[in-house]
Design an enzyme around this catalytic site. Structure first.
Site, PDB file in Angstrom:
ATOM      1  N   ASP A   1      39.005 123.894  -7.649  1.00 22.99           N
ATOM      2  CA  ASP A   1      39.318 122.573  -8.218  1.00 22.99           C
ATOM      3  C   ASP A   1      39.929 122.718  -9.607  1.00 22.99           C
ATOM      4  OD1 ASP A   1      38.475 121.169  -6.071  1.00 22.99           O
ATOM      5  OD2 ASP A   1      36.676 120.322  -6.980  1.00 22.99           O
TER       6      ASP A   1
ATOM      7  N   ASP B   1      35.875 119.616   3.758  1.00 21.31           N
ATOM      8  CA  ASP B   1      35.138 119.922   2.535  1.00 21.31           C
ATOM      9  C   ASP B   1      33.657 120.154   2.838  1.00 21.31           C
ATOM     10  OD1 ASP B   1      34.851 120.285  -0.184  1.00 21.31           O
ATOM     11  OD2 ASP B   1      35.893 118.449  -0.717  1.00 21.31           O
TER      12      ASP B   1
HETATM   13  C1  GLA Z   1      35.613 118.572  -3.811  1.00 22.93           C
HETATM   14  C2  GLA Z   1      36.972 119.179  -3.557  1.00 22.93           C
HETATM   15  C3  GLA Z   1      38.029 118.353  -4.246  1.00 22.93           C
HETATM   16  C4  GLA Z   1      37.985 116.935  -3.733  1.00 22.93           C
HETATM   17  C5  GLA Z   1      36.589 116.367  -3.921  1.00 22.93           C
HETATM   18  C6  GLA Z   1      36.458 115.020  -3.245  1.00 22.93           C
HETATM   19  O1  GLA Z   1      35.270 118.683  -5.142  1.00 22.93           O
HETATM   20  O2  GLA Z   1      37.016 120.504  -3.988  1.00 22.93           O
HETATM   21  O3  GLA Z   1      39.307 118.914  -4.026  1.00 22.93           O
HETATM   22  O4  GLA Z   1      38.364 116.906  -2.390  1.00 22.93           O
HETATM   23  O5  GLA Z   1      35.584 117.208  -3.389  1.00 22.93           O
HETATM   24  O6  GLA Z   1      35.211 114.473  -3.394  1.00 22.93           O
END
Ligand code: GLA
Length: 710
Positions: free
Chosen positions: A524, A459
């Site tokens: 997300d 990430d």
């Molecule tokens: C980001 C990612 C999510 C998740 C969060 C965790 O927003 O896109 O899928 O992994 O971080 O903090």
């Protein structure tokens, strides 16, 4: 033999030794290359067959336009400012204010492989060299361009802008589709008509970004998915970028793309070099759909593990967020396996003091208070259930409230005198410091070994607004290169490890990162209705096996909307399928529906991930896509009803990509209740006449399976 003569090649042997033709995958590039002159692209587009390049020169001969230079100035590969061409220059550099008017000329031409060549050019006054490499994908027809600047002078050179290449654009391509978005609303498409002047996209986010995707589609006013001249470009780079399309008063157009350099970012001492990211471009006379399939073919061949299976995911994020406990996760793993998950990914919250997004980032040690026996028991339990174990990392970041930051407050990027800009309570680490990457490598490497991690969700959750390094200079370029090196180092140590590029969902999904990662977390936003648009947008550049698509909770966490399981699950079938919800919160009946959708995905996974992708032309309230096997014997289409039908009856669906001369049996295989085989029908009728859709409520996702009969 004269190197230029050696370059004359391919089926259309040019009569003139000045011309070099590269062909492959239905694309033709005609270059005019002559020692001592500028490197020019005469033609870049769909293959024209047996055409003599000299004819192209004759066909495009123009009269002298009063008021302009007596001799026309042609666009050259970097359109350097010293050439006098009126389009914006693709190379801006100077030696402390001197040698700014560059005009590089060809020194040599080397053809290294069948579909590629390197052209060395040099500006004699400044002794600045620009080497161009051009490679044509033999099957996809995608052409990749890069430029390398070498300072052969004896004073330092400041580089302000260097495009990977400047390409001529057919003057009929006046409609631009660009890709924009934001967190939870990624890959939105916008169409614009070009005017005389510039169409410019610039990104200073320090990552590929949500709001300015580094790719464009271009077409004529009548180009559609199945017809018309079209072109696409994409910059394979995970940092700042600039894409531009310029249209001049004489009706010529050009495109260029490269890395957007911050002030003073690149200074080349004598002997030093700078290499641009790669600009990928492709053309088609058969519409945007053919462009998409070419790009998909191209990306598939470049993935680190192109043939690796795509196990169905279970991701813990929306089920537990930061509220981890071994008991809860053991139970989730069991439920995930029961519905058919093949990979279990433990998301954020397993390390250090990371009980919220305010602390612990950077401390890549399993949280002992949460997991007193470590993560090994969970990883082993996951494997005993027949799933792979995956783990979330955000290696490039640190919370100020962390052991790492307390020990090394100087490891972050920043600009002296400027307060760091707050963003998700975290700061970016300076990856150009070897000790930072050594720490990250040691931690990731150790955990992969200890836990038998098969998959990493990598990430990166903030922009780099103040990307200053230790010496105060802007270092986005070096940061991105250091990131690539770190991933390459991890992959070299663990060749089977699969890595996903996440970046808040969708903010790092370019071809640069995709040469070292196999999947992107698309968004997300798991809202099944909205997801169709996000997937459709992303698929303009990324094939379905790369695009993560998850079944979310019954009440979507990013939009608050509620959808039934058949719609949520049917939506996620097209992509790299996964789920991200608290399975204990779903009824037994809904878990059974989910299990059926996963089984359906697995049954047709080869077709979904290996077939040719087609967008269907539908009214705006219906989303239609499909994937057709290369031999056109089998196809799967997803038709999503996203709003109420404006009329009393829905429209007929016209299927794309089928063989008009074959006959197909057709079955609606999702949702369950809609079943029943129909046909066989003539392919031509299914393509041009279409199939009447059943009358359903909005938020219904139909999946049709088609199979050719003898
Ligand atoms: C980001 C990612 C999510 C998740 C969060 C965790 O927003 O896109 O899928 O992994 O971080 O903090």
């Amino acid at each position: 033999m004269d190197s230029r003569m050696a370059m004359a090649m391919t089926k259309s042997e040019p009569a003139s030794p000045r011309h070099v033709c590269l062909t492959g995958g239905g694309t033709l590039l005609v270059l005019d290359l002559c020692e001592g002159e500028r490197a020019q692209i005469v033609y870049a587009g769909p293959d024209l067959g047996a055409v003599d390049p000299v004819e192209l020169d004759l066909l495009s001969k123009r009269q002298h336009a009063p008021g302009g230079p007596t001799e026309p100035i042609a666009l050259s590969l970097l359109n350097a400012i010293g050439t006098g061409h009126p389009s914006p220059p693709g190379l801006l550099a100077h030696a402390g204010g001197q040698h700014w008017s560059l005009d590089p000329r060809i020194v040599s031409i080397v053809r290294s492989e069948e579909h590629s060549c390197t052209i060395v050019t040099r500006d004699e006054a400044s002794r600045i060299c620009a080497d161009h490499t051009i490679t044509l994908g033999p099957e996809s027809g995608v052409a990749s361009f890069a430029s390398k600047i070498r300072n052969e002078g004896d004073v330092s050179l400041w580089l302000e802008w260097c495009a990977a290449a400047c390409l001529p654009l057919d003057e009929s391509l006046t409609r631009v589709t660009s890709f924009t978005g934001r967190w939870a609303s990624e890959f939105q498409t916008e169409m614009h008509d070009l005017v005389r002047g510039s169409f410019l996209r610039e990104n200073r986010a320090g990552r590929t970004s949500h709001d300015s995707y580094p790719g464009l589609y271009l077409g004529t006013p009548t180009t559609g998915d199945a017809q018309g001249l079209a072109c696409a470009l994409h910059l394979g780079w995970s940092g700042n970028h600039r894409l531009r399309v310029d249209r001049l008063a004489d009706n010529t157009s050009s495109i260029q793309a490269g890395e957007l350099l911050l002030p003073g970012e690149i200074k080349l001492a004598p002997g030093e070099t700078y290499t641009t990211p790669m600009l990928h471009a492709c053309w088609s006379s058969q519409g945007y759909g053919d462009i998409t399939r070419r790009l998909h073919r191209f990306v598939r061949t470049r993935l680190p593990q192109p043939d690796a299976p795509r196990p169905v995911h279970y991701n813990t994020w929306e089920a537990v967020y930061f509220d981890h406990s071994p008991e809860k996760l053991f139970a989730l793993a069991e439920r995930a396996a029961a519905v058919g998950a093949e990979r279990f990914v433990l998301d954020d919250g397993w390390f250090g003091a990371r009980r919220s997004d305010r602390a612990g980032l950077g401390d890549w040690f399993v949280a002992e208070d949460v997991y007193p026996d470590g993560l090994k028991p969970l990883a082993d339990h996951v494997r005993s259930l027949g799933m792979e174990f995956g783990l979330w990392f955000e290696p490039e970041m640190v919370n100020p409230d962390s052991e790492l930051y307390r020990a090394h407050p100087d490891w972050v990027l920043g600009v002296e005198g400027l307060e760091p800009i707050a963003s998700r309570n975290q700061l970016p680490l300076d990856l150009t410091r070897p000790e930072v990457c050594d720490y990250l490598f040691e931690r990731i490497d150790a955990l992969v070994r200890e836990l038998g991690i098969a998959y990493i969700k990598w990430d990166m959750n903030r922009d780099l607004q103040h990307p200053g390094g230790q010496d105060g200079r802007a270092i986005v370029h070096d940061q991105v290169r250091a990131l690539y090196d770190l991933i390459d180092r991890i992959r070299a140590a663990h060749s089977d490890l699969v890595i996903e590029s996440c970046s808040s969902g969708g903010a790092r999904a370019d071809y640069g990162i995709l040469a070292r990662t196999d999947r992107v977390w698309t968004s997300d936003n798991n809202d099944a209705r909205y997801r169709h648009a996000i997937m459709r947008g992303g698929a303009h550049f990324l094939p379905l096996p790369v695009l993560g698509n998850h079944v979310g909770p019954k009440r979507c966490h990013t939009t608050g909307r509620r959808f039934d399981m058949a719609f949520r699950a049917g939506t996620a079938v097209f992509g790299h399928m996964g789920m991200e919800l608290d399975l204990a919160d779903e009824s037994e009946a809904d878990r059974a529906v989910l299990a059926k959708a996963i089984a359906l995905h697995k049954r047709h996974r080869g077709l979904i991930h290996g077939g040719d992708y087609h967008r269907l032309e539908t009214p705006p309230h219906i989303g239609g896509i499909g994937t057709v096997s290369p031999d056109k014997d089998e196809a799967l289409f997803q038709i999503a009803v996203l709003e109420q039908h404006p009329g009393t009856q829905p429209p007929r669906i016209r299927f794309a990509g089928l063989d008009p001369d074959k006959r197909y049996r057709l079955e609606c295989i999702w949702p369950d209740a809609m079943g029943g085989e129909q046909g066989p029908f003539a392919g031509s009728a299914l393509i041009h006449y279409g199939l009447q859709m059943p009358l359903t409520w909005p938020d219904t996702c139909l999946i049709y399976h088609l199979e050719a009969v003898e």
